[in-house]
Design an enzyme around this catalytic site. Structure first.
Site, mmCIF file in Angstrom:
data_model
loop_
_atom_site.group_PDB
_atom_site.id
_atom_site.type_symbol
_atom_site.label_atom_id
_atom_site.label_comp_id
_atom_site.label_asym_id
_atom_site.label_seq_id
_atom_site.Cartn_x
_atom_site.Cartn_y
_atom_site.Cartn_z
ATOM 1 N N SER A 153 -2.560 0.770 6.260
ATOM 2 C CA SER A 153 -3.036 0.679 7.635
ATOM 3 C C SER A 153 -1.956 1.075 8.632
ATOM 4 O O SER A 153 -2.198 1.844 9.567
ATOM 5 C CB SER A 153 -3.521 -0.750 7.921
ATOM 6 O OG SER A 153 -3.967 -0.877 9.250
ATOM 7 N N ASN A 154 -0.726 0.569 8.440
ATOM 8 C CA ASN A 154 0.315 0.872 9.436
ATOM 9 C C ASN A 154 0.701 2.345 9.413
ATOM 10 O O ASN A 154 1.065 2.912 10.451
ATOM 11 C CB ASN A 154 1.521 -0.055 9.262
ATOM 12 C CG ASN A 154 2.406 0.309 8.097
ATOM 13 O OD1 ASN A 154 3.330 1.108 8.222
ATOM 14 N ND2 ASN A 154 2.153 -0.283 6.939
ATOM 15 N N HIS A 213 -0.122 -8.747 1.225
ATOM 16 C CA HIS A 213 -1.192 -8.829 2.219
ATOM 17 C C HIS A 213 -1.820 -10.219 2.298
ATOM 18 O O HIS A 213 -2.565 -10.509 3.235
ATOM 19 C CB HIS A 213 -2.281 -7.802 1.896
ATOM 20 C CG HIS A 213 -1.746 -6.415 1.754
ATOM 21 N ND1 HIS A 213 -1.550 -5.817 0.522
ATOM 22 C CD2 HIS A 213 -1.323 -5.522 2.673
ATOM 23 C CE1 HIS A 213 -1.045 -4.612 0.709
ATOM 24 N NE2 HIS A 213 -0.897 -4.402 1.991
ATOM 25 N N HIS A 228 -10.097 -4.706 4.935
ATOM 26 C CA HIS A 228 -8.663 -4.695 4.639
ATOM 27 C C HIS A 228 -8.281 -6.010 3.969
ATOM 28 O O HIS A 228 -8.758 -7.076 4.346
ATOM 29 C CB HIS A 228 -7.857 -4.507 5.918
ATOM 30 C CG HIS A 228 -6.402 -4.230 5.687
ATOM 31 N ND1 HIS A 228 -5.497 -5.245 5.449
ATOM 32 C CD2 HIS A 228 -5.694 -3.071 5.643
ATOM 33 C CE1 HIS A 228 -4.289 -4.706 5.269
ATOM 34 N NE2 HIS A 228 -4.378 -3.400 5.386
ATOM 35 N N GLU A 255 -5.700 -7.881 4.033
ATOM 36 C CA GLU A 255 -5.121 -8.916 4.895
ATOM 37 C C GLU A 255 -6.203 -9.640 5.691
ATOM 38 O O GLU A 255 -6.170 -10.865 5.850
ATOM 39 C CB GLU A 255 -4.095 -8.292 5.843
ATOM 40 C CG GLU A 255 -3.380 -9.325 6.697
ATOM 41 C CD GLU A 255 -2.437 -8.708 7.708
ATOM 42 O OE1 GLU A 255 -2.311 -9.281 8.806
ATOM 43 O OE2 GLU A 255 -1.827 -7.655 7.410
ATOM 44 N N CYS A 300 3.179 -7.162 13.240
ATOM 45 C CA CYS A 300 4.471 -7.117 12.547
ATOM 46 C C CYS A 300 5.513 -6.385 13.378
ATOM 47 O O CYS A 300 5.246 -5.304 13.925
ATOM 48 C CB CYS A 300 4.254 -6.430 11.200
ATOM 49 S SG CYS A 300 5.751 -5.924 10.358
ATOM 50 N N HIS A 354 0.824 -1.203 0.000
ATOM 51 C CA HIS A 354 0.000 0.000 0.000
ATOM 52 C C HIS A 354 0.862 1.258 0.000
ATOM 53 O O HIS A 354 1.024 1.930 1.022
ATOM 54 C CB HIS A 354 -0.941 -0.008 1.209
ATOM 55 C CG HIS A 354 -2.076 -0.964 1.066
ATOM 56 N ND1 HIS A 354 -2.749 -1.494 2.135
ATOM 57 C CD2 HIS A 354 -2.669 -1.483 -0.037
ATOM 58 C CE1 HIS A 354 -3.703 -2.306 1.699
ATOM 59 N NE2 HIS A 354 -3.667 -2.318 0.385
ATOM 60 N N THR A 406 -1.732 -7.861 11.018
ATOM 61 C CA THR A 406 -0.342 -7.603 11.417
ATOM 62 C C THR A 406 0.013 -6.123 11.500
ATOM 63 O O THR A 406 1.040 -5.772 12.081
ATOM 64 C CB THR A 406 0.645 -8.280 10.448
ATOM 65 O OG1 THR A 406 0.509 -7.688 9.143
ATOM 66 C CG2 THR A 406 0.412 -9.779 10.368
ATOM 67 N N SER A 427 5.994 0.419 4.315
ATOM 68 C CA SER A 427 6.020 0.182 2.873
ATOM 69 C C SER A 427 6.511 1.411 2.098
ATOM 70 O O SER A 427 6.245 1.550 0.908
ATOM 71 C CB SER A 427 4.631 -0.231 2.380
ATOM 72 O OG SER A 427 3.654 0.721 2.772
#
Length: 331
Positions: free
Chosen positions: A229-230, A80, A130, A132, A200, A47, A170, A273
């Site tokens: 997301s992260n 993902h 999402h 994942e 993660c 992403h 994660t 990412s």
């Protein structure tokens, strides 16, 4: 906050790609190098807008559904992860596949399969929709219930409170996840935890660095895409840690100079990412506006690496041609 003689930047470390993202991006580049364009990728490989645009220029074609890939082509599954039904769709479409799922996501998939075989109810903490979460849920749909934050806990029902386990997406906020876990444990005291942490390591490390800088930074800039997301979580963590303001940007030119009014300390971080070049561009942008003093806020060392997908060691173009002739592809 104590006065400073100059404007400064608190730069979070680690930065740059995490191991799972690095593996996925290199896998696309290697596939293009070995097999030539086009290489189809189901959903964004990671992403990040810059990464996707760069790979598109090299010959990658990103699609939303497996059915969009022409028969006899090569398709790669993103970091993902995907549900088993997607592998079935690829087989029906006579596609040669490369699975670039992050090994940490694969671990969660395997946990879901194992607990489902043992007839547990699995409470998957994550965000609805999402990629994942969709992939993990597809491993054992009849056993998995999605819990999208603490507010969802009240409506969760299980068959047997003595056979309940939680797993998680994660890329979540560690603190929010544990808040959800605590609420679930209050409702289901016998609920067990996964054998190892699902979140993660790179996500945790970046959140820890932001927590360290948040109390000192007037402004935190997170480099990352809005569908990451992260990266979104890092903005939330920065605000909770005490930053007066925090913003998410893909590129340096998205920063609003008005954000710098009254600011003497800027915190800078990036999602897992995000390539380092984008962080460097933001540092240059800030330096041109007087923020030349850069201090590193180091939360952890990252030395983990993952091997490339095994499919890159095979002649996938030949396999795809064989599939078009009605043959079968090996594992």
């Amino acid at each position: 906050m104590t006065a400073t003689t100059s404007r400064r930047v608190l730069l979070a470390a680690p930065r740059g790609y995490c191991a799972g993202v690095d593996r996925a991006v290199i896998a696309v580049e290697k596939a293009l190098e070995q097999y030539g364009a086009p290489i189809y990728v189901r959903h964004e490989i990671v992403h990040n807008k810059y990464v996707v645009q760069t790979l598109e220029r090299k010959g990658a074609i990103f699609v939303e559904q497996t059915e969009e890939v022409p028969e006899g082509s090569i398709v790669m599954f993103s970091a993902h992860g995907v549900a088993p039904v997607v592998h079935e769709e690829a087989a029906k479409g006579r596609l040669a596949t490369i699975d670039a799922t992050c090994p940490l996501v694969t671990k969660v998939h395997k946990e879901a399969v194992r607990f489902a075989k043992e007839d547990f109810d699995i409470l998957l903490i994550g965000h609805e929709g999402h990629e994942e979460v969709i992939g993990t849920s597809g491993e054992a749909p009849e056993h998995i219930t999605l819990v999208d934050g603490p507010a969802d806990v009240a409506k969760v029902e299980v068959r047997d409170p003595s056979k309940v386990v939680w797993l998680s997406q994660t890329t979540l906020s560690v603190d929010e996840t544990m808040e959800t876990v605590d609420a679930l444990k209050e409702k289901f005291p016998q609920m067990i935890s996964p054998p190892s942490d699902d979140i993660c390591y790179a996500t945790q490390n970046r959140q820890l660095a932001v927590k360290q800088m948040g109390a000192e930074a007037d402004l935190v800039i997170v480099v990352g895409s809005r569908n990451s997301s992260n990266s979104v979580r890092l903005v939330e963590v920065a605000k909770l840690a005490g930053a007066r303001a925090a913003y998410l940007v893909d590129f340096a030119d998205e920063i609003d100079e008005a954000w710098l009014e009254g600011v003497s300390t800027v915190g800078l971080t990036s999602g897992a990412s995000v390539p380092e070049v984008l962080v460097e561009q933001v540092l240059e942008w800030l330096s041109a506006r007087g923020f030349e003093d850069v201090e590193i806020v180091k939360a952890a060392e990252e030395s983990i690496t993952f091997s490339l997908p095994k499919e890159l060691r095979r002649d996938l173009r030949a396999e795809a041609a064989e599939l078009m002739r009605g043959g079968t592809s090996e594992g």
